[in-house]
Design a protein around this motif. Structure first.
Motif, PDB file in Angstrom:
ATOM      1  N   LYS A   1      13.329   5.200  -9.226  1.00 26.76           N
ATOM      2  CA  LYS A   1      14.332   4.154  -8.945  1.00 26.76           C
ATOM      3  C   LYS A   1      14.378   3.840  -7.453  1.00 26.76           C
ATOM      4  O   LYS A   1      14.485   2.667  -7.056  1.00 26.76           O
ATOM      5  N   GLU A   2      14.288   4.887  -6.627  1.00 27.11           N
ATOM      6  CA  GLU A   2      14.343   4.670  -5.172  1.00 27.11           C
ATOM      7  C   GLU A   2      13.097   3.935  -4.688  1.00 27.11           C
ATOM      8  O   GLU A   2      13.176   3.105  -3.774  1.00 27.11           O
ATOM      9  N   ILE A   3      11.935   4.218  -5.301  1.00 26.19           N
ATOM     10  CA  ILE A   3      10.699   3.506  -4.918  1.00 26.19           C
ATOM     11  C   ILE A   3      10.808   2.027  -5.286  1.00 26.19           C
ATOM     12  O   ILE A   3      10.388   1.145  -4.520  1.00 26.19           O
ATOM     13  N   GLU A   4      11.393   1.751  -6.464  1.00 19.19           N
ATOM     14  CA  GLU A   4      11.589   0.359  -6.871  1.00 19.19           C
ATOM     15  C   GLU A   4      12.530  -0.365  -5.914  1.00 19.19           C
ATOM     16  O   GLU A   4      12.316  -1.530  -5.561  1.00 19.19           O
ATOM     17  N   ARG A   5      13.582   0.317  -5.465  1.00 20.10           N
ATOM     18  CA  ARG A   5      14.504  -0.277  -4.480  1.00 20.10           C
ATOM     19  C   ARG A   5      13.777  -0.571  -3.170  1.00 20.10           C
ATOM     20  O   ARG A   5      13.965  -1.618  -2.555  1.00 20.10           O
ATOM     21  N   LEU A   6      12.944   0.383  -2.745  1.00 14.22           N
ATOM     22  CA  LEU A   6      12.200   0.209  -1.496  1.00 14.22           C
ATOM     23  C   LEU A   6      11.251  -0.976  -1.586  1.00 14.22           C
ATOM     24  O   LEU A   6      11.086  -1.732  -0.616  1.00 14.22           O
ATOM     25  N   ALA A   7      10.651  -1.189  -2.763  1.00 15.30           N
ATOM     26  CA  ALA A   7       9.708  -2.295  -2.933  1.00 15.30           C
ATOM     27  C   ALA A   7      10.406  -3.647  -2.812  1.00 15.30           C
ATOM     28  O   ALA A   7       9.806  -4.626  -2.367  1.00 15.30           O
ATOM     29  N   ARG A   8      11.698  -3.701  -3.206  1.00 15.24           N
ATOM     30  CA  ARG A   8      12.427  -4.963  -3.154  1.00 15.24           C
ATOM     31  C   ARG A   8      12.997  -5.275  -1.781  1.00 15.24           C
ATOM     32  O   ARG A   8      13.352  -6.408  -1.501  1.00 15.24           O
ATOM     33  N   LEU A   9      13.095  -4.262  -0.925  1.00 11.17           N
ATOM     34  CA  LEU A   9      13.696  -4.458   0.394  1.00 11.17           C
ATOM     35  C   LEU A   9      12.672  -4.921   1.424  1.00 11.17           C
ATOM     36  O   LEU A   9      11.472  -4.664   1.281  1.00 11.17           O
ATOM     37  N   SER A  10      13.171  -5.575   2.447  1.00 11.47           N
ATOM     38  CA  SER A  10      12.307  -5.966   3.563  1.00 11.47           C
ATOM     39  C   SER A  10      11.957  -4.722   4.379  1.00 11.47           C
ATOM     40  O   SER A  10      12.819  -3.879   4.644  1.00 11.47           O
ATOM     41  N   PRO A  11      10.699  -4.567   4.812  1.00 12.40           N
ATOM     42  CA  PRO A  11      10.317  -3.400   5.613  1.00 12.40           C
ATOM     43  C   PRO A  11      11.097  -3.301   6.922  1.00 12.40           C
ATOM     44  O   PRO A  11      11.227  -2.225   7.488  1.00 12.40           O
ATOM     45  N   ALA A  12      11.621  -4.430   7.397  1.00 11.84           N
ATOM     46  CA  ALA A  12      12.341  -4.421   8.674  1.00 11.84           C
ATOM     47  C   ALA A  12      13.813  -4.055   8.517  1.00 11.84           C
ATOM     48  O   ALA A  12      14.501  -3.848   9.510  1.00 11.84           O
TER      49      ALA A  12
ATOM     50  N   ASP B   1       0.833  -1.202   0.000  1.00 11.61           N
ATOM     51  CA  ASP B   1       0.000   0.000   0.000  1.00 11.61           C
ATOM     52  C   ASP B   1       0.870   1.256   0.000  1.00 11.61           C
ATOM     53  O   ASP B   1       0.555   2.251  -0.660  1.00 11.61           O
ATOM     54  N   GLU B   2       1.960   1.200   0.756  1.00  9.15           N
ATOM     55  CA  GLU B   2       2.861   2.351   0.810  1.00  9.15           C
ATOM     56  C   GLU B   2       3.493   2.600  -0.556  1.00  9.15           C
ATOM     57  O   GLU B   2       3.596   3.749  -1.000  1.00  9.15           O
ATOM     58  N   ILE B   3       3.918   1.530  -1.230  1.00  7.09           N
ATOM     59  CA  ILE B   3       4.531   1.674  -2.552  1.00  7.09           C
ATOM     60  C   ILE B   3       3.533   2.287  -3.532  1.00  7.09           C
ATOM     61  O   ILE B   3       3.872   3.194  -4.310  1.00  7.09           O
ATOM     62  N   ILE B   4       2.296   1.815  -3.474  1.00  4.32           N
ATOM     63  CA  ILE B   4       1.241   2.353  -4.362  1.00  4.32           C
ATOM     64  C   ILE B   4       1.017   3.831  -4.071  1.00  4.32           C
ATOM     65  O   ILE B   4       0.879   4.653  -4.989  1.00  4.32           O
ATOM     66  N   GLU B   5       0.988   4.170  -2.785  1.00  4.17           N
ATOM     67  CA  GLU B   5       0.761   5.563  -2.393  1.00  4.17           C
ATOM     68  C   GLU B   5       1.912   6.463  -2.860  1.00  4.17           C
ATOM     69  O   GLU B   5       1.687   7.577  -3.360  1.00  4.17           O
ATOM     70  N   LEU B   6       3.153   5.977  -2.726  1.00  4.02           N
ATOM     71  CA  LEU B   6       4.302   6.767  -3.164  1.00  4.02           C
ATOM     72  C   LEU B   6       4.295   6.971  -4.679  1.00  4.02           C
ATOM     73  O   LEU B   6       4.608   8.058  -5.179  1.00  4.02           O
ATOM     74  N   LYS B   7       3.927   5.940  -5.416  1.00  6.90           N
ATOM     75  CA  LYS B   7       3.878   6.066  -6.880  1.00  6.90           C
ATOM     76  C   LYS B   7       2.777   7.025  -7.318  1.00  6.90           C
ATOM     77  O   LYS B   7       2.929   7.743  -8.315  1.00  6.90           O
ATOM     78  N   GLU B   8       1.681   7.059  -6.569  1.00  5.92           N
ATOM     79  CA  GLU B   8       0.611   7.994  -6.876  1.00  5.92           C
ATOM     80  C   GLU B   8       1.069   9.437  -6.638  1.00  5.92           C
ATOM     81  O   GLU B   8       0.775  10.341  -7.430  1.00  5.92           O
ATOM     82  N   LYS B   9       1.797   9.650  -5.520  1.00  8.43           N
ATOM     83  CA  LYS B   9       2.342  10.984  -5.243  1.00  8.43           C
ATOM     84  C   LYS B   9       3.338  11.397  -6.326  1.00  8.43           C
ATOM     85  O   LYS B   9       3.374  12.556  -6.744  1.00  8.43           O
ATOM     86  N   LEU B  10       4.147  10.426  -6.784  1.00 10.02           N
ATOM     87  CA  LEU B  10       5.120  10.712  -7.828  1.00 10.02           C
ATOM     88  C   LEU B  10       4.419  11.091  -9.126  1.00 10.02           C
ATOM     89  O   LEU B  10       4.863  11.991  -9.845  1.00 10.02           O
TER      90      LEU B  10
END
Length: 780
Positions: free
Chosen positions: A272-283, A248-257
């Motif tokens: 690119k940074e959003i794509e990196r964030l999507a691949r990483l573990s939230p923890a 949900d956070e990734i979707i929200e960030l892409k909408e803001k972008l």
């Protein structure tokens, strides 16, 4: 084979936890008294010392039974004294040696040793051992992560088998006992065999460690797999609202972008940074860093700006409503608005307001923002030493954030605020960088359109920002930085202006803050004038506001206590509220005097008057200067005295006075430091008056720099100096001809009360300053 017939005596040091091989260079610290004395003895003689190793590193005072008998003779290459009486030593191992007899224990160890010199004789067996050892060491390097593979290249070029064994042993992570085993192997063949045995053992241990690490890594991969499966299971609980869904956070960030109106490069970087964030573990720790970075960029006003109020009449009303005077500042802002209305586009100006404290530099910046209908951002530069305060930290640092400029733009929410850099002359620099240099790009309209913060790593346009800086003095601002700014001098206020400011701004403000009205307390102009002249001494109005606040507090207390509705405060009973007068301005002389001149000076709090007294005495030509004068003022006094010698005959002065008389120049208030060239003509006039017996007019004050030829050079602060002269009651001011242009800045009420006489040379000065002595006065 080895040669063992060479015996010598040399100082000995037992090392703790350290072993030196022949041909090995290393440094170590020495702290024990015996060891230091052994080093000193070695340095006095041939710089040779015998190093061996202790059995137990915890023994502080070892005997011969506490260290190995076989060690290495070394040459001391360098010694460095460390804090705490310790010494750092750089040594080079030379040859193996064995203690034959300990010949001395105090004050340091000295031993008779037998030196073993390697003799390189290769046979087939030794050659086979060399190949086997090299092969094993290559395998050891491939398994061990502690030894660099580059070591193998350097070792391959060694031809002596004994040295080869020593170098390989020194590059392995071994226990002291294992290294000692190599050292004690005097025979080259025995040394290679011992090294090979150790290599085989270490390789077996390393392979076991490698297997254990692979098993642990496999277990971790299994745990990660389970973690991902659990994350997928969270989707099932989405409808319950119990779990957080990172998608949900990734979707929200892409909408803001998608909605962000920013340059293409910026949007690509964020994507690119959003794509990196999507691949990483939230923890993971890195996800938090990326999340903060994306939020920082998305929150910036890339395309948001307020619309300027281009109504010049309304802007003028706002500026006049907020501040009294400051004509030049107001006119500059109105000029900017006029050009904006004509061109519809203009880069933001960079204005530097320079003046003494309390004249309203900071508050006028707020009024400028209000008159333009822009957001206002203030950044204090006083004491800022870190360049990262301006340009931000790089993201590699923990807790990195954007610089305060980008942060201020984000808080303003627009890309065209009025940005105030307060106290720019108080910038400092140290090992963390030079903030003044970082501001060079920010305060340049040709460069700041592509300002790049270290944290953002993308360009941000600052060309629409109206930058305003304030300073008390230009002397401490670096020249390249000053060159980028339009300097507007904000000088001190006259007494008339201060009374008007007090009546229109300060008194209503303080009445409101203290719960009073103009019916409860009224202060007339004469009362305000007395507060200005007798209770404050400043260029600004801060102290004046504090004194008015004191009157309001006293009035409020009296109203509550006596139940009166109105309290009368006038110039007669003002001392009940403020106490006795704090200041009394100098009064001019009551009569014309010989050897005394009224000079004018500029200080950080405005203009002041000062008396310059000269007294000639019998002597041998000494010049005595008192009154805590600075170097520049002393030089002016010497220059003036030289000029007097050249015109002595013209004014009836003995031509050889410099041989028969001492001249004493004194400026009262000796506790106050004084410096500057503007008292040059004052001191020269006082000297001529004292030596010639011609008096100086009591109504004349003067300021100007003097040359050896008697030319009068320009000075600064004419307005402030003329205000001080008016307070004193001076009727005539003599000033440099080149300062005629500064008369425009002097208020009309001052020009009406004082006659200004421009002077090109000292003849012009003396023509108006010297007067005949009254008959009733004694002539020297």
């Amino acid at each position: 084979m080895v040669d063992s017939e060479k015996n010598i005596t040399m100082p000995l040091i037992p090392l703790r936890g350290l072993l030196v091989f022949p041909n090995m260079v290393l440094h170590f610290d020495v702290g024990r008294d015996k060891s230091i004395k052994a080093l000193e003895d070695a340095m006095v003689n041939d710089q040779l010392i015998f190093l061996t190793t202790q059995h137990d590193i915890n023994v502080d005072t070892p005997t011969i039974d506490d260290f190995y008998r076989v060690g290495t003779t070394c040459k001391i290459k360098q010694m460095l004294k460390l804090p705490g009486d310790a010494i750092r030593v750089l040594v080079e191992g030379i040859e193996r040696a064995e203690i034959v007899e300990l010949v001395q224990e105090t004050p340091f160890f000295k031993a008779d040793i037998r030196v073993y010199k390697d003799i390189s004789l290769k046979d087939k067996e030794v050659e086979a051992l060399i190949r086997t050892v090299l092969s094993s060491f290559e395998k050891y390097i491939s398994i061990s992560a502690k030894t660099s593979p580059d070591v193998l290249i350097s070792i391959s070029s060694i031809e002596e088998p004994g040295r080869l064994a020593d170098v390989i042993a020194s590059n392995m992570t071994l226990k002291i006992e294992q290294k000692q085993q190599i050292i004690e192997a005097i025979s080259i063949k025995a040394r290679l065999e011992a090294l090979y045995s150790i290599l085989v053992s270490e390789i077996e241990i390393l392979e076991v460690e490698k297997n254990i690490n692979e098993k642990v890594r496999s277990q971790i991969n299994k745990m990660q797999k389970e973690y991902y499966l659990r994350e997928q299971m969270k989707i099932i609980k989405e409808e319950l609202g119990e779990e957080y869904n990172p998608d949900d956070e990734i979707i929200e960030l892409k909408e803001k972008l998608r909605k962000l109106k920013a340059p293409k490069k910026v949007k690509e970087k964020i994507n690119k940074e959003i794509e990196r964030l999507a691949r990483l573990s939230p923890a993971s720790a890195e996800s938090g860093v990326i999340r903060t970075y994306i939020s920082s960029i998305l929150e910036l006003p890339w395309n948001k700006q307020t619309k300027d109020t281009l109504d010049i009449t309304k802007a003028r009303e706002i500026l006049n409503q907020d501040h009294y005077g400051l004509k030049e500042v107001k006119e500059r802002v109105l000029e900017y608005l006029a050009i904006r209305e004509l061109t519809k586009s203009m880069k933001g100006p960079i204005i530097c307001l320079v003046g003494p404290p309390g004249v309203g530099k900071t508050s006028v910046a707020k009024s400028i923002a209000r008159s333009l209908n822009r957001k206002f951002v203030r950044m204090s530069l006083g004491g800022v030493r870190d360049e990262a305060e301006i340009r931000g930290h790089r993201r590699t640092y923990i807790g990195a954030l954007p610089g305060r400029i980008i942060n201020g733009i984000k808080e303003a929410g627009t890309k065209n605020p009025v940005f105030l850099f307060d106290e720019i002359d108080k910038l400092a620099s140290d090992f963390r960088g030079d903030p003044a240099s970082a501001l060079l790009e920010v305060l340049d309209p040709e460069q700041n359109k592509s300002f790049k913060d270290h944290y953002l790593e993308v360009e941000f346009d600052l060309s629409k920002v109206m930058f305003i800086t304030t300073a008390n003095s230009l002397s401490t601002i670096p020249r390249p930085l000053l060159d980028r700014m339009e300097v507007i001098n904000v000088s001190g206020y006259t007494e008339f202006e201060k009374v008007n400011i007090a009546r229109k701004y300060l008194l209503p403000k303080q009445l409101k803050e203290h719960g009073l009205t103009d019916k409860n307390l009224k202060l007339s102009d004469p009362t305000l004038s007395k507060i200005v002249t007798e209770y404050t001494r400043e260029s600004g109005v801060r102290e004046l506001e504090r004194q008015i606040a004191t009157v309001c507090r006293k009035t409020a207390a009296e109203i509550v206590e006596t139940k009166k509705d109105k309290i009368l405060v006038n110039s007669k009973n003002l001392n009940k509220s403020l106490g006795v007068s704090k200041y009394s301005y100098d009064k001019k002389n009551s009569k014309n005097q010989i050897g005394m001149v009224t000079g004018l000076a500029w200080t950080a709090v405005g203009g002041v008057t000062l008396y310059i007294e000269v007294s000639p005495m019998k002597g041998n030509g000494k010049l005595v200067l008192t009154g805590q004068l600075g170097d520049v003022m002393k030089e002016s006094a010497r220059t003036g005295l030289t000029y007097v010698r050249t015109v002595a005959k013209k004014y009836g002065i003995e031509e050889n006075f410099h041989e028969s008389k001492d001249i004493h120049i004194h400026i009262p208030e000796g506790a106050i430091p004084k410096d500057g060239p503007s008292a040059g003509i004052s001191m020269a006039t006082a000297v001529i008056s004292a030596l010639s017996g011609i008096a100086v007019s009591k109504d004349v004050a003067m300021t100007g720099e003097i040359t050896l030829r008697g030319r009068v050079l320009p000075i600064g602060g004419l307005k402030e100096k003329s205000l001080a002269a008016k307070r004193m009651g001076i009727k005539t001011i003599i000033f440099p001809f080149d300062n005629l242009k500064d008369l425009e800045d002097i208020p009309d009420e001052v020009k009406d009360a004082i006659k200004f006489i421009p002077a090109k040379t000292m003849d012009d000065v003396l023509k108006h300053a010297l007067v005949k002595v009254d008959k009733n006065e004694n002539r020297k």
